[in-house]
Design an enzyme around this catalytic site. Structure first.
Site, PDB file in Angstrom:
ATOM      1  N   TRP A   1       0.835  -1.204   0.000  1.00  0.00           N
ATOM      2  CA  TRP A   1       0.000   0.000   0.000  1.00  0.00           C
ATOM      3  C   TRP A   1       0.869   1.253   0.000  1.00  0.00           C
ATOM      4  O   TRP A   1       0.527   2.253  -0.625  1.00  0.00           O
ATOM      5  CB  TRP A   1      -0.913  -0.031   1.224  1.00  0.00           C
ATOM      6  CG  TRP A   1      -1.839   1.124   1.365  1.00  0.00           C
ATOM      7  CD1 TRP A   1      -2.998   1.358   0.684  1.00  0.00           C
ATOM      8  CD2 TRP A   1      -1.702   2.228   2.274  1.00  0.00           C
ATOM      9  NE1 TRP A   1      -3.582   2.524   1.106  1.00  0.00           N
ATOM     10  CE2 TRP A   1      -2.808   3.074   2.079  1.00  0.00           C
ATOM     11  CE3 TRP A   1      -0.741   2.561   3.230  1.00  0.00           C
ATOM     12  CZ2 TRP A   1      -2.984   4.249   2.819  1.00  0.00           C
ATOM     13  CZ3 TRP A   1      -0.920   3.731   3.963  1.00  0.00           C
ATOM     14  CH2 TRP A   1      -2.032   4.564   3.750  1.00  0.00           C
ATOM     15  N   HIS A   2       1.994   1.195   0.687  1.00  0.00           N
ATOM     16  CA  HIS A   2       2.876   2.350   0.746  1.00  0.00           C
ATOM     17  C   HIS A   2       3.580   2.603  -0.577  1.00  0.00           C
ATOM     18  O   HIS A   2       3.722   3.757  -0.995  1.00  0.00           O
ATOM     19  CB  HIS A   2       3.938   2.149   1.832  1.00  0.00           C
ATOM     20  CG  HIS A   2       3.439   2.421   3.211  1.00  0.00           C
ATOM     21  ND1 HIS A   2       2.815   1.472   3.976  1.00  0.00           N
ATOM     22  CD2 HIS A   2       3.461   3.549   3.962  1.00  0.00           C
ATOM     23  CE1 HIS A   2       2.470   1.993   5.139  1.00  0.00           C
ATOM     24  NE2 HIS A   2       2.847   3.249   5.154  1.00  0.00           N
ATOM     25  N   GLY A   3       4.071   1.578  -1.227  1.00  0.00           N
ATOM     26  CA  GLY A   3       4.808   1.778  -2.466  1.00  0.00           C
ATOM     27  C   GLY A   3       5.726   0.617  -2.755  1.00  0.00           C
ATOM     28  O   GLY A   3       5.645  -0.440  -2.119  1.00  0.00           O
TER      29      GLY A   3
END
Length: 598
Positions: free
Chosen positions: A375-377
């Site tokens: 979700w963050h990257g």
């Protein structure tokens, strides 16, 4: 003249990029727009939906210049609604999850490979928030199609028995105070806000009202909303000011510079702690802005404090700053950081992977951590940080189970046992020392771990860890080796005599022991009403000098969960800062997650 030209002088004067100035501007503009939102009558829900859509589209498209990003958001929104309406398969939420998260991952990868122009705003932040909303929405609809006996309390509270209209669905997706940076919440909460059902709870009876006829009629929106909202606005400005003043000096990138070699170990260690604290102020500022705007619309209302009668506005709280900065265990840190993302991970990943009748295990935990990282990257720093965090949470659990009981008094000890801190109640001195050491260990390791979130590049992360002496990794590895090769068995052998468990070798946290360690809720004077937020009251109840509402606005309800790891439970710092517990959100929160960039 373009919108960017309006912000160019400020950018030149401060050195802050124009996209960042425009992003903060949307947070500030949301406050007067939120005040207008409250004036839309509950009989005009479609008008409220259109208002949310119009403001968010304006922010994303002409103001921030993310027209192409708007197309990506609409793709996720349209596919999700089509799957929800067109599929009755029980795996429908996972199809939504796979599509939305896959699309987000591709956008992260594109940004990582090709980068962004310095004058371009990043749509992935809005896509991250939208991914949470859409997957929650899909599960809420699926819960409405599931038998009630197969749902827990939080799922029953948020399930949808009918799919909302496309307009209402778009209004939820584009709820403007949280469209760009959160906090996110379920559709049932949004619907209750639009229809003003969120305020149906009656306030506690006033001691000054002797007759029913003397009791003023309840307001549409309970008192205290404006004061709390603008308090968060002031906090946001303050934290952003701290970050602007010290962010450059306290950047983790300074660890990579030649100057680091000229510093002594004490200076290096102090800098790591200072850099971690300053880095967090950026997120404290952003979340204070967005939470204040949400509160101003009324969505933050969370009932009345049963002890004080004050209104509570922590329904969509995203961070509990005091509890996080005084945390004595990593579980407390993770529970109080990016709280709404924690709720999303718990409700849409962790609990959904557990088969009925079985307990969650390491597979569910690792899947949740992996989801949070994705979700963050795609930057390696996220995965390094999450891997280290997973290890340290495991270590904290073992510290709580096998080390902490040695610092607790035996169960046969009276609750009034004397200690060297007579001004504080039970527990004893050695437990307080353990709590203080737990706080120091948590803060030192937290600031070490999060450096990877800001450096991101694999080579930079490894170089920084090396220059910091790998101290957290050495602590984690050494402790895990100790527990694995006989330490756990040796510590367990001493537990019966220490804890007074009658030879069972296990310490329970409930019953009398739990009662002994509970922290009492502090007495807080009832908030004085203001002419704006509450009907007139007797004069003796109004004191303009009473500022205790500030403290109450920053406090939270107690969840009853205990922390895992060093210093878990009602510790020394918790007692000094008592009244700052994690806000209750339906059911105890699981796990943790970062925010965009942390």
């Amino acid at each position: 003249m373009s919108i960017d030209a309006l912000f160019a002088p400020l950018s030149n004067a401060t050195g802050v990029r124009i996209p960042e100035i425009k992003m903060v501007s949307t947070f500030l503009i949301s406050y007067p727009l939120a005040s207008l939102h409250t004036r839309i009558p509950k009989t005009r829900p479609n008008l409220a939906h259109l208002y949310n859509i119009a403001v968010s589209v304006f922010f994303i498209w002409p103001f921030l210049g993310m027209g192409a990003g708007m197309a990506h958001l609409m793709l996720d929104i349209g596919v999700t609604y089509g799957l929800v309406v067109g599929s009755r398969d029980r795996r429908m939420p996972w199809a939504v999850f796979g599509f939305v998260m896959g699309h987000l991952f591709l956008m992260h990868a594109h940004r990582y490979v090709f980068g962004l122009d310095e004058n371009t705003s990043d749509i992935t932040f809005a896509m991250m928030m939208m991914a949470q909303k859409l997957t929650m929405f899909a599960w809420n609809v699926q819960d409405g199609r599931t038998k009630a006996e197969d749902l827990d309390a939080s799922q029953m509270a948020t399930r949808l028995l009918h799919v909302p209209s496309p307009l209402a669905y778009l209004g939820y997706c584009f709820f403007f105070p949280s469209a760009l940076a959160g906090p996110t919440f379920d559709y049932a909460t949004y619907d209750s806000l639009i229809l003003h059902k969120l305020y149906d709870q009656s306030p506690p009876p006033s001691s000054s009202s002797s007759k029913k006829s003397d009791t003023p009629a309840p307001r549409r929106i309970p008192y205290g909303r404006k004061r709390v909202a603008y308090l968060y606005l002031v906090l946001g400005v303050g934290f952003m000011g701290i970050f602007a003043a010290f962010g450059g000096q306290a950047s983790f990138h300074r660890i990579l510079t030649p100057a680091w070699d000229n510093w002594g170990w004490a200076t290096r260690f102090a800098f790591i702690q200072f850099a971690g604290l300053v880095a967090r102020t950026k997120y404290y500022g952003v979340w204070s802005f967005t939470e204040g705007a949400c509160i101003l619309t009324g969505v933050g209302f969370n009932g009345y404090d049963p002890k004080t009668g004050r209104t509570m506005w922590n329904r969509v709280r995203n961070v509990n700053i005091i509890s996080l900065e005084t945390a004595e265990s990593f579980k407390v840190v993770f529970d109080n950081w990016n709280c709404r993302t924690n709720v999303w991970l718990r409700d849409c990943v962790y609990k959904r992977l557990v088969q009925k009748g079985k307990k969650p295990g390491s597979m569910q935990s690792m899947a949740t951590f992996l989801t949070s990282a994705l979700w963050h990257g795609v930057e390696p720093g996220y995965y390094l940080a999450f891997l280290t965090a997973g290890l340290i949470v495991s270590l904290g659990r073992q510290m709580r189970n096998y080390v902490r009981p040695y610092f607790l008094p035996p169960s046969s000890a009276p609750t009034s046992a004397p200690n060297s801190f007579p001004q504080y109640p039970y527990p004893n001195t050695r437990k307080r020392i353990y709590d203080i050491l737990g706080w120091l260990v948590v803060q030192a390791n937290l600031n070490y771990i999060v450096s990877a979130f800001f450096l991101l590049n694999l080579r930079d992360c490894i170089k920084a860890y090396h220059r910091m002496g790998w101290y957290s990794h050495i602590l984690i590895a050494g402790s895990l080796v100790f527990f694995h090769f006989g330490g756990r068995r040796a510590l367990r052998a001493g537990l019966p005599a220490q804890a007074g468990t009658g030879g069972k070798g296990k310490v329970k946290s409930g019953g009398k022991d739990k009662e002994r360690l509970d922290v009492s809720t502090p007495r807080v004077t009832v908030e004085p009403p203001s002419p704006v937020d509450m009907p007139p009251q007797p004069r003796e109840e109004v004191d303009s000098r009473d500022l205790k509402w500030v403290r109450h606005a920053l406090e939270n309800q107690q969840t009853g969960h205990e922390a895992e790891g060093m210093g878990g439970g009602a510790g020394f710092v918790d007692q000094v800062m008592k009244g700052t517990e994690t806000p209750m959100v339906e059911t105890p929160r699981y796990g943790r997650s970062g925010s965009p960039g942390f």
